[in-house]
Design a protein around this motif. Structure first.
Motif, PDB file in Angstrom:
ATOM      1  N   GLY A  53      60.263  79.003  28.732  1.00  0.00           N
ATOM      2  CA  GLY A  53      60.323  77.969  30.389  1.00  0.00           C
ATOM      3  C   GLY A  53      61.105  79.119  30.920  1.00  0.00           C
ATOM      4  O   GLY A  53      60.717  79.154  32.133  1.00  0.00           O
ATOM      5  N   VAL A  56      58.569  81.072  32.478  1.00  0.00           N
ATOM      6  CA  VAL A  56      58.126  80.380  34.122  1.00  0.00           C
ATOM      7  C   VAL A  56      58.845  80.118  35.153  1.00  0.00           C
ATOM      8  O   VAL A  56      58.091  81.166  35.804  1.00  0.00           O
ATOM      9  CB  VAL A  56      57.525  78.723  33.072  1.00  0.00           C
ATOM     10  CG1 VAL A  56      57.417  77.598  35.011  1.00  0.00           C
ATOM     11  CG2 VAL A  56      56.416  78.260  32.576  1.00  0.00           C
ATOM     12  N   LEU A  57      59.853  80.187  34.792  1.00  0.00           N
ATOM     13  CA  LEU A  57      61.163  80.766  35.810  1.00  0.00           C
ATOM     14  C   LEU A  57      61.124  82.218  36.914  1.00  0.00           C
ATOM     15  O   LEU A  57      61.171  81.666  37.849  1.00  0.00           O
ATOM     16  CB  LEU A  57      62.211  80.818  34.943  1.00  0.00           C
ATOM     17  CG  LEU A  57      63.393  80.130  35.396  1.00  0.00           C
ATOM     18  CD1 LEU A  57      63.306  78.671  36.253  1.00  0.00           C
ATOM     19  CD2 LEU A  57      65.116  80.133  34.961  1.00  0.00           C
ATOM     20  N   ILE A  60      57.409  81.744  38.525  1.00  0.00           N
ATOM     21  CA  ILE A  60      58.024  80.527  40.316  1.00  0.00           C
ATOM     22  C   ILE A  60      58.773  81.634  40.842  1.00  0.00           C
ATOM     23  O   ILE A  60      57.964  81.360  42.270  1.00  0.00           O
ATOM     24  CB  ILE A  60      59.117  79.790  39.576  1.00  0.00           C
ATOM     25  CG1 ILE A  60      58.081  78.634  38.607  1.00  0.00           C
ATOM     26  CG2 ILE A  60      59.070  78.844  40.712  1.00  0.00           C
ATOM     27  CD1 ILE A  60      58.952  76.800  38.474  1.00  0.00           C
ATOM     28  N   THR A  85      56.290  73.870  34.873  1.00  0.00           N
ATOM     29  CA  THR A  85      57.112  73.242  33.969  1.00  0.00           C
ATOM     30  C   THR A  85      57.866  71.845  33.449  1.00  0.00           C
ATOM     31  O   THR A  85      59.096  71.934  32.364  1.00  0.00           O
ATOM     32  CB  THR A  85      58.356  72.852  35.572  1.00  0.00           C
ATOM     33  OG1 THR A  85      58.006  74.650  36.210  1.00  0.00           O
ATOM     34  CG2 THR A  85      60.130  73.100  35.423  1.00  0.00           C
TER      35      THR A  85
ATOM     36  N   MET B   1      62.692  75.305  35.738  1.00  0.00           N
ATOM     37  CA  MET B   1      62.657  75.605  33.631  1.00  0.00           C
ATOM     38  C   MET B   1      64.396  75.675  34.013  1.00  0.00           C
ATOM     39  O   MET B   1      65.289  76.106  35.255  1.00  0.00           O
ATOM     40  CB  MET B   1      62.520  76.777  33.517  1.00  0.00           C
ATOM     41  CG  MET B   1      63.350  77.737  32.488  1.00  0.00           C
ATOM     42  SD  MET B   1      63.386  76.785  31.133  1.00  0.00           S
ATOM     43  CE  MET B   1      64.855  77.490  30.447  1.00  0.00           C
ATOM     44  N   ALA B 304      64.469  70.341  35.050  1.00  0.00           N
ATOM     45  CA  ALA B 304      63.405  70.493  34.639  1.00  0.00           C
ATOM     46  C   ALA B 304      62.658  69.466  35.809  1.00  0.00           C
ATOM     47  O   ALA B 304      61.352  70.233  36.790  1.00  0.00           O
ATOM     48  CB  ALA B 304      62.817  70.130  33.529  1.00  0.00           C
ATOM     49  N   ALA B 308      61.334  71.503  39.238  1.00  0.00           N
ATOM     50  CA  ALA B 308      59.705  71.307  40.031  1.00  0.00           C
ATOM     51  C   ALA B 308      59.777  71.308  41.380  1.00  0.00           C
ATOM     52  O   ALA B 308      59.339  71.365  42.224  1.00  0.00           O
ATOM     53  CB  ALA B 308      58.542  70.478  39.072  1.00  0.00           C
ATOM     54  N   THR B 311      60.693  73.908  43.228  1.00  0.00           N
ATOM     55  CA  THR B 311      59.224  74.423  43.081  1.00  0.00           C
ATOM     56  C   THR B 311      58.131  73.949  44.271  1.00  0.00           C
ATOM     57  O   THR B 311      57.844  75.179  45.493  1.00  0.00           O
ATOM     58  CB  THR B 311      58.465  74.866  41.875  1.00  0.00           C
ATOM     59  OG1 THR B 311      60.094  74.942  40.936  1.00  0.00           O
ATOM     60  CG2 THR B 311      57.448  75.711  42.322  1.00  0.00           C
ATOM     61  N   LEU B 332      67.929  77.576  41.371  1.00  0.00           N
ATOM     62  CA  LEU B 332      67.416  77.319  39.794  1.00  0.00           C
ATOM     63  C   LEU B 332      68.485  76.697  38.898  1.00  0.00           C
ATOM     64  O   LEU B 332      68.994  76.712  38.336  1.00  0.00           O
ATOM     65  CB  LEU B 332      66.258  77.941  39.775  1.00  0.00           C
ATOM     66  CG  LEU B 332      65.128  78.467  40.346  1.00  0.00           C
ATOM     67  CD1 LEU B 332      64.420  79.288  39.610  1.00  0.00           C
ATOM     68  CD2 LEU B 332      64.633  76.979  40.346  1.00  0.00           C
TER      69      LEU B 332
END
Lengths: 609, 638
Positions: A53, A56-57, A60, A85, B1, B304, B308, B311, B332
């Protein structure tokens, strides 16, 4: 509340706890490996997905935020990031659910294993062993100790997952930036150390809190138990003062724990945040050098938050270990209890009324304090003998010895010539019925209590009639289907005794031992019972008696004083030759039985409370 | 995340032992008070709303108001301390790293230094405020405990029944412990997490109201789902408690009935029933574990989902909403701050319910009126010395909320008389005796001792002149000496010894291992019932009492103690009025006057001889018992 046996945790050095704790865990895992393995797998899934994770963060940040906010959005990348995610979070959640559920399966199955073993011991251990332990303690072993003993299993899969989480994270940190990784490598051990230090420092005050909670509770218990005395003697102020002292000591101990908490908790909270600030300062410089991207910097910070708390949990397994291993040791103590001996060559007993021959019988519960010493007597088949003696003279012990419930310390007991220890236990228990003063009935229907799953209804009917229990049973709300005990009907003392007597008679005993078994029964009814027994039952009987009316029904009297048989003869002979025998039986006679005993004199108005 | 942060902590802790585990890790206090204590004792407590209870509770413990103010300060300080990091991340990303001029070292290092100093300062402040909070809260709890304890002791004896004893003890122990746990953790958690959520949302709003809405909408389903799961989980926990209770019942039968099981070969039956109970506990636990396992990842998963959503929103509309990278990243991390409060929510709700229930019970005890008030000084009249006359005039009595147990009892007992009260259990004879000691006041009518209405007699006089020897002879867990001395504070060791000698009990005392210094054990359990009464008689002897009320022991007393008791009784009652609740015929035979109670009424009075001849209730009782015990073949020898 079930009393908890004193916790010996404070005597356990940590290293020793770990050394003893690991075999404990190994034993549990060996017993139930399947669910444990599934739980660990869940934990590993969680750890790897948690670290995934953070990647991925970072991505992003680098591939969605940065380009999109500059106006270069790539829809495909956005979708990949969003799907990743959510999928990773879903996998993480499944991992957690799996670990938690199967960790519970492991520990609960282990509880079943331990509980079954413990109760099996309680069922087969000799009566003498059970009596050495207070009921509360025996219940605590099967209840609280089992809970505590397996508690250590629950955090284990999490801890194993944690180790892999730390490994994965360290690798991820180094992949992102070795220099920032060094900050992590110094910070996290420091955090773990601080946490260890905290738990050690708070341990003593926390134990003091427990002790003092106990003190407050004892004062309250004693004080309200003695409310009548407190009131009549006007001791309220004294009692309030006693409680105030206990309550203030508890308050001070709690404040002491609070002070520890106030010292360490904010620090433990602040350290990872200071670490992130260091990462920001250093990371800014590294980003400007082109050594890493903003996204990797974000990932490193996310890894820090990810690791911050688990560091505090590291010590938790170690915390649980001493408690669990101490509890398991207590359980093992129970499991090591002996079984009642079984004869190598069981001998069947005579089908006729049994003869009893006791020679040189001695018994002591506490070494050096004999309860019975050098008792010798015989009872002929079919004879009815009264056993008389003051409270504490050893009558009940003698009955239990003759019934074979307890093994003699010295001397021999023979039933129709067969040494009691060689008699087939099943046969002996079918032939010898002991009826206790405290009539113990199961919380079940009366019918079940009487038949105990075996006897025919005819036998039950005969027995209840002989025990003079038939009429009151007929008056119960549901007859013999009435449920007794806690949530059921409460019988009076005399009714309970008659039911217990009926239960013994159902089995058609060839040796009947009545240990003050009719003490709460109305004398008129008692007389009818004993007369009926004499007339209808082919059995030898030994009857512990207080009332002259009961003694009078016996063929012969054994007089027991301080654990010795001091006289053996008819009631009249004993009255003439034994002054203290006469004094004793007449003392009961003069004062009479209680005027307001709880039994019913008359079956017409049986009370069912 | 969403890095699991505190969510993971709760997760890990809760792994170990269920709802109490979090508390245990934070406080490291494994409370002695089992949850199982006092489960079904909320009788006669009026249901009141949580807010009302809270308000009343605060009124009852003013110290808590101080605690509440300090805890708000603590919450603000701690919450701001936690918000520093995400804000700093945003500032440095946007103004230190990703600037048009490249890396701004001066800004970055200055901001980081200020941030670090701020964190240290807030840490120090949270320590100070937390200490003040704990002191205020613990002082409040200690005082509340003492007040409740004291109030209970001043209640009428009617409240102190055997059945309620355990309940009363739990009011000053487990109920207050529940409250203590709540104050330390649950209440603090509400305040801290509430503040944190509000401040976090405010920071979010300051960055971008659009993204804030996106986060809240994406995250909101977690609350109703969590509540639904929690309700099922609570039901499952109830089931585990019930099943565990059943197992314990079964187990205590096996242990309590051990002799019967062995004597009657019932091992198989016990084994089968226990196995079923053990299995029942196992199944109930697994059911609870299922909900328990599902509850915790919820916050993480919806976190999460929120990320998302952030995002997507940032990618598609961020540019238009004026969001830069730092703010997006800060979101985040801010989402992460919302996870902890939600993860704790279900725990806190559970704990809050328990605490409110406990508090309600504690406050309800304080509401019970003190029914036996001491007379004010201007009404108080001292009791004369010497033997006291007893006069009851149309006495009626009922326990609170119960039926009448005494109806129109009128009787005069001349000073110095020895009276025996007989009657069946429940006839009202014990209640009548209690009224003579003013353990309760009549509902109507009067009880006068020495010619003075008992309600006007000052407490000190009453205690000097009226002595009760209770049936079970409760003693405090100390020495015989201390127990006897409770009868008169200024008595010397010699006085106490003299009291035993006067009663002819010096021989008994000499046989005890440590004489007067012998410890009697809990409730006096190291002595027999009869021996405990001997101690109570010595205590009565020590005081200059004019009325002695004696509740005879019903259980069998061994002959030797029986003899000691009757000698001591005879001597202690010399020169006093003595009222005995008689359980033995011999006592009634020897009394000057016999009072016969039936169904709460005084049905007969007179001497034994008169009553035995009168053909009434007493005669029936007498004939029945005498018939049963003395017309046996050997009766002539008696």
């Amino acid at each position: 509340m079930v009393d908890v046996a004193p916790d010996e945790t404070d005597e356990e050095p940590r290293a020793g706890a770990l050394r003893r704790g690991v075999p404990v865990l190994a034993r549990y895992i060996r017993t139930h490996p399947g669910p444990f393995a599934i739980a660990v797998t869940g934990s590993l899934v969680f750890a790897s997905m948690a670290v995934a994770g953070t990647f991925v963060l970072g991505d992003i940040t680098d591939h969605v935020f940065t380009p999109a906010l500059k106006g270069h959005r790539d829809n495909h990348t956005v979708m990949v990031a969003v799907v990743a995610t959510i999928l990773i979070a879903a996998a993480r959640s499944v991992g957690v659910v799996t670990r938690r559920y199967f960790a519970a399966v492991t520990s609960r199955r282990m509880q079943v294993t331990l509980r079954s073993q413990i109760v099996d011991r309680y069922i087969v251990a000799p009566l003498a062993w059970l009596r050495e332990h207070p009921t509360g303690e025996l219940l605590a072993h099967a209840d609280n100790d089992v809970e505590v003993a397996v508690e250590v299993v629950n955090p284990l899969p999490f801890s194993l997952g944690l180790i892999s989480l730390i490994l994965f994270s360290v690798v991820a940190l180094f992949l992102a930036d070795p220099i920032l990784a060094v900050i992590g490598l110094t910070l996290f051990p420091a955090l773990a150390f601080l946490n260890r230090f905290y738990t050690q420092r708070v341990e003593a005050p926390a134990e003091r809190v427990q002790e003092r909670v106990g003190d407050v509770s004892s004062v309250a218990h004693e004080s309200y138990d003695g409310a009548l005395v407190v009131k009549t003697l006007g001791l309220e102020d004294r009692e309030v003062e006693r409680l105030r002292v206990a309550a203030e000591r508890l308050r001070d101990a709690r404040i002491e724990v609070g002070a520890m908490r106030a010292l360490f908790e904010p620090a433990l909270d602040a350290l990872p945040n200071l670490g992130i600030i260091a990462i920001l300062a250093l990371g800014g410089w590294r980003v400007s050098q082109g050594a890493l991207s903003e996204g990797r910097l974000v990932q490193v910070m996310a890894l820090f938050t990810l690791l911050a708390f688990p560091m505090r949990v590291v010590g938790f397994l170690l915390e649980e270990m001493p408690r669990s291993s101490v509890a398991l040791r207590r359980i093992d103590g129970v499991l090591a209890a002996p079984s009642a001996p079984f004869p190598a060559h069981p001998v069947a007993l005579s089908p006729e009324p049994l003869a009893v021959e006791v020679r040189g019988l001695g018994f002591e519960y506490v070494p050096g304090e004999p309860v019975l010493a050098d008792c010798s007597f015989s009872i002929a088949p079919g004879e009815v003998v009264a056993l008389v003696g003051a409270t504490g003279s050893g009558k009940s012990t003698l009955c239990e010895l003759v019934a074979g419930l307890v093994a003699p310390g010295a001397g021999t007991i023979r039933l129709s010539g067969v040494p009691i220890e060689d008699a087939d236990p099943d046969d002996r228990r079918a032939a010898v019925s002991l009826v206790f003063q405290e009539s113990f009935l199961f919380a079940d229907t009366l019918a079940e209590n009487l038949a105990l799953g075996r006897a025919s209804s005819d036998a039950v009917a005969d027995a209840t009639r002989l025990a003079q229990a038939d009429r009151f049973i007929a008056h119960l709300p549901a007859g013999d289907a009435t449920v007794l005990g806690e949530r059921g009907v409460t019988l009076s003392g005399g009714q309970r005794q008659r039911a217990a007597l009926a239960r013994a008679l159902v089995r058609r005993p060839r040796l009947l031992l009545l240990d003050d078994a009719t003490s709460a029964v109305d004398p008129t009814i008692e007389a009818r019972i004993l007369a009926g027994l004499r007339a209808e039952l082919a059995t030898t009987a030994l009857i512990v008696a207080h009332r002259i009316s009961t003694i009078a029904l016996a063929d012969r009297v054994l007089y027991l004083r301080d654990g010795r048989i001091v006289a053996n003869g008819s009631h009249a002979e004993l009255l003439a030759t034994q002054p203290d025998y006469a004094a004793m039986v007449l003392a009961y006679e003069v004062s009479g039985p209680p005027l307001d005993r709880d039994d019913d004199g008359d079956d017409e108005h049986e009370d069912v409370a | 995340m969403t890095p699991p942060d505190h969510g993971a902590a709760i997760d890990a802790m809760a792994d170990t032992a269920g709802p109490q585990a979090v508390d245990e890790l934070v406080g490291l206090e494994h409370s002695l008070i089992s949850v199982r204590v006092a489960l079904d004792d909320d009788e006669d407590v009026p249901p009141e709303g949580a807010v009302k209870i809270l308000r009343r509770g605060l009124a009852a413990s003013p110290e808590l108001r101080v605690g509440l103010r300090v805890s708000l300060a603590f919450a603000f300080i701690t919450a701001i301390g936690r918000l520093i990091v995400p804000v700093l991340i945003q500032l440095i990303l946007d103004h230190g790293i990703v600037t048009k001029a490249g890396f701004d070292a001066r800004f970055t290092y200055t901001a980081c230094t200020i941030g670090a100093l701020a964190i240290i300062a807030f840490t120090a402040m949270s320590r100070i405020t937390y200490m003040r909070f704990i002191r205020a809260a613990e002082a409040a709890l200690a005082n509340l405990r003492v007040r409740v304890f004291s109030h209970i002791h001043r209640l009428s004896i009617a409240e102190h029944t055997d059945a309620r004893k355990g309940v009363l003890v739990s009011r000053v122990t487990s109920d207050i412990e529940t409250l203590a746990r709540f104050v330390q953790w649950g209440a603090m958690s509400w305040i801290l997490n509430g503040t944190l959520v509000i401040l976090t949302i405010m920071v979010m709003l300051a960055y971008s109201w659009q993204l804030t809405i996106v986060v809240l909408v994406a995250y909101s389903p977690v609350v109703p789902i969590l509540r639904a799961l929690q309700r099922r989980q609570l039901a499952a926990y109830d089931l585990t408690r019930t099943r565990t209770g059943e197992l314990l019942t079964e187990l205590s039968e096996t242990v309590g009935g051990a002799a019967v099981i062995r004597a009657y070969a019932l091992e198989g039956r016990s084994r089968g029933r226990l196995a079923a109970s053990i299995d029942g506990v196992y199944r109930a636990h697994l059911k609870a574990a299922k909900f328990f396992a599902m509850m915790f990842p919820l916050g993480d998963f919806f976190g999460a989902v929120a990320i998302a959503a952030v995002t997507i929103a940032t990618a598609f509309w961020g540019h238009g909403w004026g969001i830069d990278v730092g703010k997006a990243v800060a979101f985040l991390f801010l989402v992460n701050l919302l996870l902890n409060p939600v993860a704790e929510l279900s725990e806190i709700l559970d704990q809050t319910q328990t605490a409110i229930a406990g508090w309600r019970k504690v406050l309800a005890v304080l509401d019970v009126p003190i029914e036996v008030p001491e007379p004010p000084d201007d009404v108080a009249r001292p009791l004369p010395h010497g033997a006291l006359e007893v006069a009851a005039h149309h006495v009626e009595f009922a326990y609170r909320g119960g039926d009448r147990v005494l109806h129109d009892v009128s009787v005069t007992i001349p000073a110095g008389t020895h009276v025996a009260i007989v009657g069946e259990t429940g006839s009202g004879k014990t209640t009548f005796a209690k009224l003579l000691c003013r353990l309760a006041d009549p509902v109507s009518g009067t009880v006068a001792i020495g010619g003075i209405d008992l309600r006007s007699v000052p407490a000190a006089d009453r205690r000097r002149a009226i002595r009760l020897v209770p049936q079970d002879g409760f003693l405090f867990d100390t020495t015989i000496l201390d127990n006897v001395r409770l009868g008169r504070d200024d008595a010397t060791d010699d006085d106490v010894l003299a009291a035993f000698v006067d009663l002819g009990l010096d021989g008994w005392l000499a046989r005890l291992p440590d004489g007067l210094q012998t410890r009697v054990g809990e409730r006096g359990d190291l002595l027999s019932v009869g021996e405990r009464q001997l101690v109570a008689l010595a205590r009565a002897r020590l005081a200059d009492g004019g009325l002695l009320v004696l509740d005879e022991a019903t259980s069998a007393v061994d002959p030797e103690t029986e003899r000691a008791l009757s000698t001591a009784m005879a001597r202690v009652s010399a020169g006093r009025t003595t009222v005995s609740i008689a359980h033995r015929l011999s006592t009634a035979e020897a009394a000057d006057l016999v009072l016969v109670f039936a169904d709460g009424r005084l049905v007969e009075q007179g001497t034994h001889v008169e009553l035995a001849a009168a053909g009434g209730a007493y005669a029936g009782l007498y004939a029945s018992w005498v018939g049963n015990t003395r017309t046996t073949p050997q009766a002539g020898l008696a």
